[in-house]
Structure formats: C-alpha cells, structure tokens
Design a protein around this motif. Structure first.
Motif, PDB file in Angstrom:
ATOM      1  N   ALA A 143       0.846  -1.194   0.000  1.00 38.21           N
ATOM      2  CA  ALA A 143       0.000   0.000   0.000  1.00 38.21           C
ATOM      3  C   ALA A 143       0.878   1.239   0.000  1.00 38.21           C
ATOM      4  CB  ALA A 143      -0.902   0.022   1.235  1.00 38.21           C
ATOM      5  N   VAL A 144       0.245   2.374  -0.194  1.00 36.28           N
ATOM      6  CA  VAL A 144       0.922   3.639   0.004  1.00 36.28           C
ATOM      7  C   VAL A 144       0.703   4.019   1.462  1.00 36.28           C
ATOM      8  CG1 VAL A 144       1.064   6.073  -0.618  1.00 36.28           C
ATOM      9  CG2 VAL A 144       0.569   4.369  -2.379  1.00 36.28           C
ATOM     10  N   SER A 177      -4.579   8.564  18.521  1.00 35.11           N
ATOM     11  CA  SER A 177      -5.862   8.099  18.016  1.00 35.11           C
ATOM     12  C   SER A 177      -5.722   7.190  16.796  1.00 35.11           C
ATOM     13  CB  SER A 177      -6.736   9.298  17.646  1.00 35.11           C
ATOM     14  OG  SER A 177      -7.939   8.876  17.041  1.00 35.11           O
ATOM     15  N   SER A 178      -6.667   6.261  16.673  1.00 36.40           N
ATOM     16  CA  SER A 178      -6.729   5.371  15.523  1.00 36.40           C
ATOM     17  C   SER A 178      -7.755   5.851  14.495  1.00 36.40           C
ATOM     18  CB  SER A 178      -7.079   3.952  15.962  1.00 36.40           C
ATOM     19  OG  SER A 178      -8.360   3.901  16.565  1.00 36.40           O
ATOM     20  N   ARG A 179      -8.414   6.952  14.783  1.00 32.09           N
ATOM     21  CA  ARG A 179      -9.450   7.487  13.901  1.00 32.09           C
ATOM     22  C   ARG A 179      -8.854   8.458  12.889  1.00 32.09           C
ATOM     23  NH1 ARG A 179     -11.636   7.506  19.134  1.00 32.09           N
ATOM     24  NH2 ARG A 179     -13.473   6.150  19.377  1.00 32.09           N
ATOM     25  N   GLU A 180      -9.058   8.186  11.626  1.00 31.08           N
ATOM     26  CA  GLU A 180      -8.463   9.014  10.584  1.00 31.08           C
ATOM     27  C   GLU A 180      -8.934  10.458  10.642  1.00 31.08           C
ATOM     28  OE1 GLU A 180     -11.292   7.306   7.002  1.00 31.08           O
ATOM     29  OE2 GLU A 180      -9.525   8.501   6.484  1.00 31.08           O
ATOM     30  N   ASN A 181     -10.170  10.679  11.090  1.00 31.15           N
ATOM     31  CA  ASN A 181     -10.698  12.037  11.138  1.00 31.15           C
ATOM     32  C   ASN A 181     -10.054  12.886  12.226  1.00 31.15           C
ATOM     33  OD1 ASN A 181     -12.412  11.643   8.983  1.00 31.15           O
ATOM     34  ND2 ASN A 181     -14.182  11.121  10.251  1.00 31.15           N
ATOM     35  N   ASP A 182      -9.302  12.270  13.118  1.00 31.11           N
ATOM     36  CA  ASP A 182      -8.590  13.018  14.145  1.00 31.11           C
ATOM     37  C   ASP A 182      -7.282  13.584  13.623  1.00 31.11           C
ATOM     38  OD1 ASP A 182     -10.546  12.601  16.050  1.00 31.11           O
ATOM     39  OD2 ASP A 182      -9.541  10.893  16.973  1.00 31.11           O
ATOM     40  N   TYR A 183      -6.924  13.196  12.422  1.00 27.05           N
ATOM     41  CA  TYR A 183      -5.699  13.673  11.804  1.00 27.05           C
ATOM     42  C   TYR A 183      -6.035  14.706  10.749  1.00 27.05           C
ATOM     43  CZ  TYR A 183      -3.525   9.876  14.309  1.00 27.05           C
ATOM     44  OH  TYR A 183      -3.094   9.034  15.312  1.00 27.05           O
ATOM     45  N   LYS A 184      -5.315  15.821  10.787  1.00 27.94           N
ATOM     46  CA  LYS A 184      -5.667  16.954   9.940  1.00 27.94           C
ATOM     47  C   LYS A 184      -4.698  17.255   8.807  1.00 27.94           C
ATOM     48  CE  LYS A 184      -9.179  17.555  12.607  1.00 27.94           C
ATOM     49  NZ  LYS A 184     -10.526  17.165  12.132  1.00 27.94           N
ATOM     50  N   TYR A 185      -3.485  16.776   8.921  1.00 29.67           N
ATOM     51  CA  TYR A 185      -2.479  17.039   7.895  1.00 29.67           C
ATOM     52  C   TYR A 185      -1.841  15.740   7.454  1.00 29.67           C
ATOM     53  CZ  TYR A 185      -3.055  21.654   9.959  1.00 29.67           C
ATOM     54  OH  TYR A 185      -3.585  22.823  10.454  1.00 29.67           O
ATOM     55  N   TRP A 186      -1.595  15.615   6.150  1.00 32.81           N
ATOM     56  CA  TRP A 186      -1.056  14.390   5.574  1.00 32.81           C
ATOM     57  C   TRP A 186       0.028  14.663   4.549  1.00 32.81           C
ATOM     58  CZ3 TRP A 186      -3.072  10.089   7.800  1.00 32.81           C
ATOM     59  CH2 TRP A 186      -4.321  10.217   8.419  1.00 32.81           C
ATOM     60  N   GLY A 187       0.926  13.700   4.424  1.00 32.68           N
ATOM     61  CA  GLY A 187       1.926  13.762   3.384  1.00 32.68           C
ATOM     62  C   GLY A 187       1.392  13.120   2.120  1.00 32.68           C
ATOM     63  N   GLN A 188       2.243  12.978   1.112  1.00 35.14           N
ATOM     64  CA  GLN A 188       1.827  12.395  -0.158  1.00 35.14           C
ATOM     65  C   GLN A 188       2.000  10.882  -0.197  1.00 35.14           C
ATOM     66  OE1 GLN A 188       2.897  14.592  -3.790  1.00 35.14           O
ATOM     67  NE2 GLN A 188       3.731  16.208  -2.455  1.00 35.14           N
ATOM     68  N   GLY A 189       2.623  10.320   0.822  1.00 33.21           N
ATOM     69  CA  GLY A 189       2.753   8.891   0.939  1.00 33.21           C
ATOM     70  C   GLY A 189       4.034   8.314   0.368  1.00 33.21           C
ATOM     71  N   THR A 190       4.354   7.102   0.815  1.00 32.68           N
ATOM     72  CA  THR A 190       5.488   6.358   0.290  1.00 32.68           C
ATOM     73  C   THR A 190       5.023   4.934  -0.005  1.00 32.68           C
ATOM     74  OG1 THR A 190       7.805   5.722   0.688  1.00 32.68           O
ATOM     75  CG2 THR A 190       6.332   5.677   2.591  1.00 32.68           C
ATOM     76  N   GLN A 191       5.382   4.416  -1.163  1.00 36.01           N
ATOM     77  CA  GLN A 191       4.892   3.129  -1.629  1.00 36.01           C
ATOM     78  C   GLN A 191       5.649   1.967  -1.006  1.00 36.01           C
ATOM     79  OE1 GLN A 191       2.299   2.287  -4.056  1.00 36.01           O
ATOM     80  NE2 GLN A 191       2.701   0.297  -3.069  1.00 36.01           N
ATOM     81  N   VAL A 192       4.893   1.028  -0.447  1.00 33.61           N
ATOM     82  CA  VAL A 192       5.446  -0.217   0.073  1.00 33.61           C
ATOM     83  C   VAL A 192       4.876  -1.351  -0.765  1.00 33.61           C
ATOM     84  CG1 VAL A 192       5.469  -1.851   1.998  1.00 33.61           C
ATOM     85  CG2 VAL A 192       5.764   0.597   2.427  1.00 33.61           C
TER      86      VAL A 192
END
Length: 124
Positions: A92-93, A105-120
């Motif tokens: 996944a990315v 938290s394990s809830r995605e909505n509690d997170y407000k900022y994200w990177g572009q991801g890294t592919q695994v």
C-alpha cells in the motif's frame, strides 16, 4: 501549515523489513501525536500506528502489533515506522499524519495534515 514528506518505501520480499520516515516542516510537531495510515476500502485511510508527542504512548492496529514499531524524534521533527515480517497484504501507500491532539488516536478524522505517501510493495 504543516508539510509532511514520507520516505523509505520500496519493494521487499515477504518476511522482509522496511523503515518508513516522515519529515515535517512549516511548523513544529513537538506537541502533536503522529500516526501512520494506508488506504482501505470504505475509508480514505486505515490506521496502522500512532504515537503521542512525548513517545510515552503508542497505539497499533491489530495487523501491525508485534511486527511494527513507531517512533519519533521531536528535535528533528520526524516520525518513523519500522515494519518487520512484511506480508503481501501490507502492500500500500503509507501516509504520515498529524493529529490535532495527543492521544495516539486510531481514527483518521482526528488527523488533519497528511503527506503524499510512500509506496510499500511486498512480493510473495
């Protein structure tokens, strides 16, 4: 605004390991929990692991427990995810996120900022 850049992904054989890193800029993440997520059906992102600002508390998805370790270096404004015993379904990315809070938290909505991801990518 916090900017995040993930790195460390790649192609590995099942059973192998990778260490993902996330570098933050724009502002300090010193007082925020951080987490790692990956895409999943029905969600924008599925929880993998999280860590409080001090690193005193960590939280892992069941699929990651026992083979993943999240850590952070606040002086360098970075967070990492060591993944061992990788499986093809781990492909996944992976995204690093900043939680507006400090409870891992394990809830995605509690997170407000994200990177572009890294592919695994894990081969069988």
């Amino acid at each position: 605004q916090v900017q995040l850049v993930e790195s460390g992904g790649g192609l590995v054989q099942a059973g192998g390991s990778l260490r993902l890193s996330c570098a933050a800029s724009g502002r300090t993440i010193r007082y925020y929990a951080m987490g790692w997520f990956r895409p999943a059906p029905g969600k924008v992102r599925e929880f993998v692991a999280a860590i409080t600002w001090s690193g005193s508390t960590t939280n892992y998805a069941d699929s990651a427990k026992g083979r993943s370790t999240i850590s952070r270096d606040n002086a360098k404004n970075t967070v990492s995810l060591q993944m061992n015993s990788l499986k093809p379904e781990d492909t996944a990315v992976y995204y690093c996120g900043v939680q507006i809070g400090n409870y891992a938290s394990s809830r995605e909505n509690d997170y407000k900022y994200w990177g572009q991801g890294t592919q695994v990518t894990v081969s069988s």
